[in-house]
Write a protein that holds these residues in place. Structure first.
Motif, mmCIF file in Angstrom:
data_model
loop_
_atom_site.group_PDB
_atom_site.id
_atom_site.type_symbol
_atom_site.label_atom_id
_atom_site.label_comp_id
_atom_site.label_asym_id
_atom_site.label_seq_id
_atom_site.Cartn_x
_atom_site.Cartn_y
_atom_site.Cartn_z
ATOM 1 N N LEU A 1 -19.301 -15.814 -45.030
ATOM 2 C CA LEU A 1 -18.240 -15.125 -44.310
ATOM 3 C C LEU A 1 -18.858 -14.247 -43.224
ATOM 4 O O LEU A 1 -19.614 -13.313 -43.513
ATOM 5 C CB LEU A 1 -17.401 -14.290 -45.276
ATOM 6 C CG LEU A 1 -16.658 -15.114 -46.349
ATOM 7 C CD1 LEU A 1 -15.850 -14.194 -47.251
ATOM 8 C CD2 LEU A 1 -15.766 -16.167 -45.707
ATOM 9 N N GLY B 1 -16.834 -18.997 -42.350
ATOM 10 C CA GLY B 1 -15.503 -18.479 -42.083
ATOM 11 C C GLY B 1 -15.603 -17.099 -41.456
ATOM 12 O O GLY B 1 -16.550 -16.359 -41.720
ATOM 13 N N LEU C 1 -14.380 -13.328 -41.134
ATOM 14 C CA LEU C 1 -13.682 -12.315 -41.935
ATOM 15 C C LEU C 1 -13.389 -11.110 -41.049
ATOM 16 O O LEU C 1 -14.296 -10.392 -40.623
ATOM 17 C CB LEU C 1 -14.537 -11.901 -43.134
ATOM 18 C CG LEU C 1 -13.871 -10.948 -44.125
ATOM 19 C CD1 LEU C 1 -12.688 -11.628 -44.825
ATOM 20 C CD2 LEU C 1 -14.863 -10.451 -45.166
ATOM 21 N N GLN D 1 -9.396 -7.784 -44.029
ATOM 22 C CA GLN D 1 -8.841 -9.065 -44.466
ATOM 23 C C GLN D 1 -9.330 -9.407 -45.865
ATOM 24 O O GLN D 1 -10.472 -9.109 -46.228
ATOM 25 C CB GLN D 1 -9.234 -10.177 -43.485
ATOM 26 C CG GLN D 1 -8.580 -11.527 -43.759
ATOM 27 C CD GLN D 1 -8.963 -12.576 -42.722
ATOM 28 O OE1 GLN D 1 -9.865 -12.365 -41.902
ATOM 29 N NE2 GLN D 1 -8.273 -13.702 -42.739
ATOM 30 N N ASP D 2 -8.488 -10.029 -46.666
ATOM 31 C CA ASP D 2 -8.840 -10.435 -48.027
ATOM 32 C C ASP D 2 -9.828 -11.602 -47.969
ATOM 33 O O ASP D 2 -9.483 -12.685 -47.487
ATOM 34 C CB ASP D 2 -7.587 -10.838 -48.793
ATOM 35 C CG ASP D 2 -7.884 -11.254 -50.233
ATOM 36 O OD1 ASP D 2 -9.035 -11.050 -50.681
ATOM 37 O OD2 ASP D 2 -6.974 -11.786 -50.887
ATOM 38 N N PHE D 3 -11.039 -11.370 -48.463
ATOM 39 C CA PHE D 3 -12.069 -12.408 -48.379
ATOM 40 C C PHE D 3 -11.690 -13.636 -49.185
ATOM 41 O O PHE D 3 -12.081 -14.765 -48.853
ATOM 42 C CB PHE D 3 -13.414 -11.854 -48.883
ATOM 43 C CG PHE D 3 -13.605 -11.976 -50.364
ATOM 44 C CD1 PHE D 3 -14.216 -13.095 -50.917
ATOM 45 C CD2 PHE D 3 -13.136 -10.998 -51.237
ATOM 46 C CE1 PHE D 3 -14.393 -13.230 -52.280
ATOM 47 C CE2 PHE D 3 -13.303 -11.125 -52.597
ATOM 48 C CZ PHE D 3 -13.935 -12.237 -53.129
ATOM 49 N N GLN E 1 -8.908 -15.269 -49.670
ATOM 50 C CA GLN E 1 -8.092 -16.273 -48.989
ATOM 51 C C GLN E 1 -8.920 -17.045 -47.957
ATOM 52 O O GLN E 1 -8.735 -18.255 -47.788
ATOM 53 C CB GLN E 1 -6.886 -15.596 -48.322
ATOM 54 C CG GLN E 1 -5.995 -14.828 -49.278
ATOM 55 C CD GLN E 1 -5.608 -15.650 -50.510
ATOM 56 O OE1 GLN E 1 -5.223 -16.823 -50.403
ATOM 57 N NE2 GLN E 1 -5.718 -15.038 -51.695
ATOM 58 N N VAL E 2 -9.834 -16.355 -47.273
ATOM 59 C CA VAL E 2 -10.707 -17.038 -46.309
ATOM 60 C C VAL E 2 -11.646 -17.989 -47.042
ATOM 61 O O VAL E 2 -11.854 -19.131 -46.619
ATOM 62 C CB VAL E 2 -11.515 -16.014 -45.486
ATOM 63 C CG1 VAL E 2 -12.416 -16.731 -44.477
ATOM 64 C CG2 VAL E 2 -10.586 -15.041 -44.774
ATOM 65 N N LYS F 1 -9.973 -21.212 -48.139
ATOM 66 C CA LYS F 1 -9.728 -22.158 -47.041
ATOM 67 C C LYS F 1 -10.987 -22.927 -46.674
ATOM 68 O O LYS F 1 -10.913 -24.076 -46.231
ATOM 69 C CB LYS F 1 -9.219 -21.403 -45.812
ATOM 70 C CG LYS F 1 -7.798 -20.881 -45.943
ATOM 71 C CD LYS F 1 -7.388 -20.145 -44.674
ATOM 72 C CE LYS F 1 -5.974 -19.569 -44.828
ATOM 73 N NZ LYS F 1 -5.570 -18.806 -43.617
ATOM 74 N N MET F 2 -12.150 -22.296 -46.872
ATOM 75 C CA MET F 2 -13.394 -22.894 -46.409
ATOM 76 C C MET F 2 -14.145 -23.661 -47.494
ATOM 77 O O MET F 2 -15.110 -24.375 -47.193
ATOM 78 C CB MET F 2 -14.318 -21.799 -45.860
ATOM 79 C CG MET F 2 -13.727 -20.974 -44.723
ATOM 80 S SD MET F 2 -13.001 -21.977 -43.408
ATOM 81 C CE MET F 2 -14.397 -22.948 -42.897
#
Length: 332
Positions: free
Chosen positions: A63, A100, A102, A106-108, A110-111, A114-115
């Motif tokens: 991230l 990804g 960040l 932001q909430d890590f 959810q990122v 996605k990745m």
């Protein structure tokens, strides 16, 4: 056979004390050597175990943390020739790697979701604002995670998941935490922390070379990029700066005040208070004070370059008549 007790009693007090000190020192050396060997063997076993389990697949999600305190969003800030992203990448180079962005606050999770790679059995989540992470520590994390058969493990700065668990979870509630080498997880989100991390990385780089036979006379004034190579037997005097993918072969002498960038210095050469950039210096060359050698210049073996020479895009042969305070320029 000699009677040790009788011999020992006949020794003078200072001799007995000296003998005892030798024995104690010897035992300490054996102890520290065995501990070092145990650490080395343990690391090799972790590497072997990791390579054997490559079929199980580990995907690392790195991230890239955006931080307005730094130029280039933080994660592209360079430390000794590598960005913070590249430093993290180096520790997990033989896993699958995905990236990804960040954003602040932001909430890590959810990122990361996605990745991730759904076909990988495990997912490591690392952050670019912790660039000190070492390969050895990553191996320890993976080994611990598998031995404990965990679904999630929280690190000081990072996580490891079973991918199936990560795909299903929407939030984390008090995951198990394990501490490893805490220096590796130092977070870099202020300029002060950036300076501290620079110092740690600098010392790691210089320690590596000194352990491999390079004599660095003043570490505090010496700068070496992460991709540079210095051969054993080389002596580095104070105020040397070595940049890029420079190669210094064994048994060279870098006297004080040099700046060497993306060049090759062959074995036995000596450089004094000069600038060398994108050039090749042969074996047993003597480059004297205040020279500038640049733009793909080549200096043949056993050549002496006298004081105050400027050489650009030129090839200097062994028997060339080179004089001080002159400029030698070839075709660019």
């Amino acid at each position: 056979m000699a009677n040790w007790g009788k011999i020992s009693n006949n020794l003078k007090p200072f001799a007995k004390a000296s003998l005892k000190n030798h024995i104690d020192n010897f035992c300490k050396k054996i102890y520290y050597y065995s501990m070092e060997l145990e650490r080395e063997v343990g690391t090799k076993q972790m590497v072997q175990s990791f390579r054997q389990s490559e079929g199980e697949d580990i995907c690392t999600v790195i991230l890239q943390v955006k931080n307005s305190n730094f130029v280039n969003d933080g994660y592209n800030t360079k430390l000794f020739g590598k960005t913070m992203t590249e430093w993290v990448k180096n520790s997990v180079f033989d896993t699958q790697i995905r990236y990804g962005i960040l954003m602040p606050n932001q909430d890590f999770l959810q990122v990361a979701k996605k990745m991730l790679n759904p076909n990988a059995k495990y997912t490591l989540v690392l952050f670019t604002d912790a660039p000190l992470i070492k390969r050895k520590t990553i191996l320890q994390v993976i080994n611990y995670f598998k031995l404990q058969d965990l679904s999630v493990l929280k690190l000081t700065r990072g996580y490891m998941f079973k991918t199936e668990y990560l795909m299903q979870v929407d939030s984390l509630y008090s995951p198990q935490t394990q501490y490893f080498d805490e220096e590796d997880f130092m977070v870099c989100d202020t300029l002060k922390q950036l300076a501290m991390i620079r110092d740690i990385l600098k010392n790691r780089i210089l320690d590596y070379f000194m352990k491999n036979g390079v004599e660095i006379l003043d570490a505090s004034s010496t700068f070496v990029d992460a991709d540079a190579q210095i051969g054993s037997g080389t002596v580095v005097y104070p105020f040397n700066q070595i940049y890029g993918q420079t190669i210094i072969e064994p048994n060279c002498t870098l006297f004080a005040g040099n700046a060497i960038d993306s060049s090759i210095i062959c074995s036995g050469s000596k450089v004094q208070n000069s600038i060398i950039k994108n050039s090749f210096v042969g074996k047993n060359v003597n480059i004297q004070n205040y020279c500038v050698i640049a733009n793909n210049s080549k200096i043949a073996d056993d050549t002496c370059v006298p004081d105050f020479c400027k050489i650009s895009s030129a090839k200097i042969e062994k028997d060339s008549d080179i004089k001080s305070f002159c400029e030698y320029k070839g075709e660019e």
